[in-house]
Design a protein around this motif. Structure first.
Motif, short mmCIF file in Angstrom:
data_model
loop_
_atom_site.label_atom_id
_atom_site.label_comp_id
_atom_site.label_asym_id
_atom_site.label_seq_id
_atom_site.Cartn_x
_atom_site.Cartn_y
_atom_site.Cartn_z
N ALA A 103 0.83 -1.20 0.00
CA ALA A 103 0.00 0.00 0.00
C ALA A 103 0.87 1.26 0.00
O ALA A 103 0.59 2.23 -0.72
CB ALA A 103 -0.94 -0.01 1.20
N LEU A 137 -1.49 3.87 -1.86
CA LEU A 137 -2.87 3.64 -1.43
C LEU A 137 -3.05 4.21 -0.03
O LEU A 137 -2.37 3.81 0.91
CB LEU A 137 -3.19 2.14 -1.44
CG LEU A 137 -3.14 1.43 -2.79
CD1 LEU A 137 -3.40 -0.06 -2.62
CD2 LEU A 137 -4.14 2.04 -3.76
N THR A 150 -9.26 0.97 1.91
CA THR A 150 -9.01 1.98 0.89
C THR A 150 -9.75 1.57 -0.38
O THR A 150 -10.16 0.41 -0.53
CB THR A 150 -7.51 2.14 0.62
OG1 THR A 150 -7.28 3.29 -0.18
CG2 THR A 150 -6.93 0.92 -0.10
N ILE A 155 -9.82 1.01 -4.58
CA ILE A 155 -8.91 0.67 -5.67
C ILE A 155 -9.61 0.91 -7.00
O ILE A 155 -10.85 0.98 -7.07
CB ILE A 155 -8.41 -0.79 -5.59
CG1 ILE A 155 -9.59 -1.78 -5.62
CG2 ILE A 155 -7.55 -1.00 -4.36
CD1 ILE A 155 -9.14 -3.23 -5.76
#
Length: 389
Positions: free
Chosen positions: A80, A85, A105, A107
């Protein structure tokens, strides 16, 4: 125990049941290509019997594990950070070994064979590298991506593919398969003696063969079976279980000897309301179709179906530590336990040969064989191998 690197005698467990959290991400849209049946994905088996492959996440090639024991697909904290991210929502998830911290998170895109998902969320977890062996993993592909389709795993050819639910690409023994209502875990059943045990979690990320909760084991265990102890790593930490080799486990119409682990009644399976787990150590002996939407798991015997169980005869579970071996567990009632071995001891040579060039099967050798082990402090010890479980 059956592992590809038997000297190490190291099992691996995953398991991650994540709570539902709201994340500001684009809605998830899944699309299975019309030619998905041609889109086989090659994989390698890790030393812990896990399915490791390469795939694309947000346009980047990543190392992934195919893991039906993971509710929501997850990336590692290391990946990440490198991919930029940003964690949006924090929480905790239940896992084998205990709870783990995670965050969520959004994507853009993930691809697995003929399946593409755009948008949606992914968990970020701080995964202990011992869970997946020496090579790090970026992505755990879980039930949220897999469960809407039929997953065919050809362990002999080391490839898998995703198909439309309802397809039946081969014939074999059929068992019921469904998704747990809240966690999305894959659930089936098995038989021990004259008892049908259900539900049992089907977990491709668990390197063991069969696990049962202690209360289920005590109610079903054959009286003549001897047990010992072993350790493994889950996403939530180290787990110590009792271990036995049991000759009378039936899974559908398939029967045979299995290595069985006994979990505490406070363990992951019990917390999920399951009698136990069926793992990759057993699945890898078969060609497998997992299709929870169609309500079935199909198994056909593979080339490894008749492989004997590999048992420790030393009682030493060891792991590489640079050019040495570190004892990570001494199995109960074993030759090593009887002669005072302790976890943490470092071994530099086996029968006079440096660890790197020594025979790799010394810890599972023929009972009665004497193994000369040179410790890294210069002392030398002799261990006589024996059957003890």
């Amino acid at each position: 125990m059956e592992f590809r690197a038997p000297m190490i005698l190291l099992a691996t467990l995953l398991g991650l049941a994540a709570p539902v959290e709201r994340v500001a991400a684009a809605p998830a849209v899944l699309h299975l290509a019309p030619d998905s049946d041609t889109r086989w994905v090659s994989f390698e088996l890790t030393p812990g019997n896990q399915i490791r492959f390469r795939t694309l996440l947000n346009g980047r090639w990543v190392d992934a594990l195919l893991d039906t024991g993971v509710t929501d697909s997850a990336v590692t904290t290391r990946f990440a950070r490198s991919a930029g991210l940003k964690p949006l929502v924090s929480g905790r998830a239940d896992a084998i070994g205990g709870s783990v911290a995670l965050s969520w998170t959004g994507i853009d895109r993930v691809e697995v064979g003929g399946l593409v998902r755009t948008g949606g969320r992914v968990a970020i977890i701080d995964a202990d590298p011992r869970v997946t062996g020496n090579a790090p993993i970026d992505l755990f592909v879980g039930s949220d991506l897999l469960a809407g389709h039929a997953l065919e795993i050809d362990y002999d050819a080391q490839r898998f593919r995703l198909l439309p639910s309802g397809r039946l690409p081969f014939r074999g023994v059929t068992l019921p398969l469904r998704l747990a209502d809240r966690s999305g875990l894959y659930l089936s059943e098995l038989a021990l003696g004259d008892r049908i045990l259900r539900p049992v979690i089907v977990d491709t990320g668990d390197g063991g063969m069969v696990s049962l909760t202690r209360s289920v084991w005590q109610a079903s265990a054959p009286r003549t079976v001897r047990t010992t102890t072993a350790i493994a790593w889950g996403l939530g930490g180290v787990v110590e279980n009792e271990v036995a080799v049991v000759p009378a486990v039936r899974i559908g119409g398939l029967a045979g000897e299995v290595e069985l682990r006994v979990e505490a009644d406070t363990g992951f399976s019990a917390r999920k309301g399951a009698a136990g787990r069926l793992g990759g150590g057993w699945l890898r002996r078969h060609r497998v179709l997992l299709d929870p939407r169609a309500g079935r798991m199909v198994l056909a015997a593979g080339e490894r179906a008749a492989w004997p169980i590999t048992r420790s005869t030393s009682g030493l579970m060891v792991a590489p530590d640079r050019d040495r071996l570190r004892v990570i567990h001494v199995m109960r009632d074993s030759p090593a336990a009887a002669t005072g071995w302790r976890a943490g001891t470092l071994i530099c040579a086996v029968d006079g040969a440096p660890v790197a060039s020594a025979a790799r099967d010394w810890a599972i050798g023929t009972p009665g064989r004497r193994v000369r082990l040179t410790l890294c402090d210069g002392n030398e010890r002799t261990l006589t191998l024996a059957s003890f479980y």
